[in-house]
Design an enzyme around this catalytic site. Sequence first.
Site, PDB file in Angstrom:
ATOM      1  N   ARG A 100      15.148  43.507 -32.112  1.00 27.25           N
ATOM      2  CA  ARG A 100      16.315  44.323 -31.721  1.00 27.25           C
ATOM      3  C   ARG A 100      17.310  44.239 -32.870  1.00 27.25           C
ATOM      4  O   ARG A 100      17.779  43.144 -33.191  1.00 27.25           O
ATOM      5  CB  ARG A 100      16.927  43.827 -30.409  1.00 27.25           C
ATOM      6  N   HIS A 127      14.991  53.574 -28.783  1.00 26.40           N
ATOM      7  CA  HIS A 127      14.799  52.519 -27.767  1.00 26.40           C
ATOM      8  C   HIS A 127      13.541  52.898 -26.963  1.00 26.40           C
ATOM      9  O   HIS A 127      13.607  53.263 -25.790  1.00 26.40           O
ATOM     10  CB  HIS A 127      16.045  52.461 -26.875  1.00 26.40           C
ATOM     11  N   GLN A 130      12.614  51.418 -23.428  1.00 25.49           N
ATOM     12  CA  GLN A 130      13.483  51.945 -22.373  1.00 25.49           C
ATOM     13  C   GLN A 130      12.928  53.269 -21.843  1.00 25.49           C
ATOM     14  O   GLN A 130      12.839  53.480 -20.631  1.00 25.49           O
ATOM     15  CB  GLN A 130      14.897  52.154 -22.935  1.00 25.49           C
ATOM     16  N   ASP A 222      24.081  57.274 -20.373  1.00 24.88           N
ATOM     17  CA  ASP A 222      24.178  55.980 -21.070  1.00 24.88           C
ATOM     18  C   ASP A 222      25.629  55.849 -21.530  1.00 24.88           C
ATOM     19  O   ASP A 222      26.416  56.812 -21.430  1.00 24.88           O
ATOM     20  CB  ASP A 222      23.211  55.986 -22.278  1.00 24.88           C
ATOM     21  N   CYS A 262      20.352  53.328 -18.349  1.00 20.68           N
ATOM     22  CA  CYS A 262      19.574  52.216 -18.923  1.00 20.68           C
ATOM     23  C   CYS A 262      20.246  50.872 -18.667  1.00 20.68           C
ATOM     24  O   CYS A 262      19.582  49.842 -18.696  1.00 20.68           O
ATOM     25  CB  CYS A 262      19.377  52.439 -20.415  1.00 20.68           C
ATOM     26  N   ARG A 290      11.276  48.056 -16.572  1.00 22.80           N
ATOM     27  CA  ARG A 290      11.184  47.632 -17.972  1.00 22.80           C
ATOM     28  C   ARG A 290      10.037  46.634 -18.126  1.00 22.80           C
ATOM     29  O   ARG A 290       9.261  46.701 -19.073  1.00 22.80           O
ATOM     30  CB  ARG A 290      12.503  46.970 -18.421  1.00 22.80           C
TER      31      ARG A 290
HETATM   32  N1   CP Z   1      18.739  48.638 -21.245  1.00 26.95           N
HETATM   33  C1   CP Z   1      18.700  47.585 -22.090  1.00 26.95           C
HETATM   34  O1   CP Z   1      18.078  47.614 -23.150  1.00 26.95           O
HETATM   35  O2   CP Z   1      19.386  46.500 -21.639  1.00 26.95           O
HETATM   36  P1   CP Z   1      19.718  45.195 -22.513  1.00 26.95           P
HETATM   37  O3   CP Z   1      20.644  45.647 -23.620  1.00 26.95           O
HETATM   38  O4   CP Z   1      20.369  44.254 -21.544  1.00 26.95           O
HETATM   39  O5   CP Z   1      18.433  44.656 -23.078  1.00 26.95           O
HETATM   40  N1  NVA Z   2      22.906  53.056 -26.318  1.00 23.29           N
HETATM   41  C1  NVA Z   2      23.131  51.689 -25.934  1.00 23.29           C
HETATM   42  C2  NVA Z   2      21.967  51.198 -25.151  1.00 23.29           C
HETATM   43  C3  NVA Z   2      22.068  49.760 -24.683  1.00 23.29           C
HETATM   44  C4  NVA Z   2      20.866  49.340 -23.900  1.00 23.29           C
HETATM   45  C5  NVA Z   2      23.375  50.833 -27.160  1.00 23.29           C
HETATM   46  O1  NVA Z   2      22.661  51.015 -28.156  1.00 23.29           O
HETATM   47  O2  NVA Z   2      24.287  50.001 -27.150  1.00 23.29           O
END
Ligand code: CP
Ligand code: NVA
Length: 308
Positions: A100, A127, A130, A222, A262, A290
């Site tokens: 990540r 992502h 997701q 989101d 999400c 997930r």
């Molecule tokens: N939706 C998602 O990726 O959640 P987190 O940021 O908690 O992993």
């Molecule tokens: N778009 C958001 C998603 C978090 C799961 C971000 O990147 O912060």
Amino acid sequence: MNLLSLFDLEISDLDEILQNAIALKATPLDWNRPPKYAGSVMGLLFEKSSLRTRVSFEAAIAHFGGSAIFLGQEAGWGKRETIADFGRVLSQYLDVLVFRGKDHTQLVELAGHCSCPVINGLTDIYHPCQALADILTIRENTTDLDRPIRVAYVGDCNNVSRSLAICCAMMGIELRIGCPEGYQFSPDFAAGLSSKIPNATLPEITSDPKAAVENADAVYTDVWTSMGQEKEEKQRRNDFASFQVNAELMSLASPNASFLHCLPAKRGVEVTDEVLDGPQSAVVQQAGNRMHAQKAVLDFLLTKATVA
Ligand code: CP
Ligand code: NVA
């Protein structure tokens, strides 16, 4: 093979992963049988916060009999050594790595130096895991399967909606996006969908949130300000003000429409409590999915890595 974006998958791979996710979800854990990936080790290299992605991946590998090593700041990513050295060394200890990160190009570089499969657990651009859970949830909640499913995404054209758009384009799902001018997909991304996906179902983009949600089977949003964009928050709250998913907007969707997010959500900003906690909300089911989707991704990549 890696999963850096959904463009890494053929449509048949995506089908296989989704079918397997459904099967894995329906199959209770049975510890009387030897677990499928006993002894496998998954690394999680995370530059940004996470609840769902981290824990669902750790649970997924545990269910397969493997274990996880979480690498936070102390691993020295970006500080102690080059990406090449990091990847070449780390991947020797691992069967699979989930990353990540802040910068998608770093993920691509890292994966290029890894000898094990690498999975994108969120970058600034995509992502993918997701989106797999999203499609699983949308399918579970859509009853009329005699016509293409209609999904509305209201909000920022970001990592989450980009992956959703790729998944919908591959699965023949109609996607309408309501997003203010200036925040819509780049022409390059839209062109990539048609050039990379045979017979892609392309998203329709509008700056009218009401037009986006009309008769939709699922309404998705989101956060307006993603991790790393905190400096733009004030401007974004202003620019997205008329894109909040509230009861009035939901009432324009199909009466059976589900609401997706999400998570984590900024309550009272992109969505009201009334919708997030309301009877149409599928966000908890979506977060649960997930794990099932990622089990199927791990199964797909670990099997391919064993065969190779
Ligand atoms: N939706 C998602 O990726 O959640 P987190 O940021 O908690 O992993
Ligand atoms: N778009 C958001 C998603 C978090 C799961 C971000 O990147 O912060």
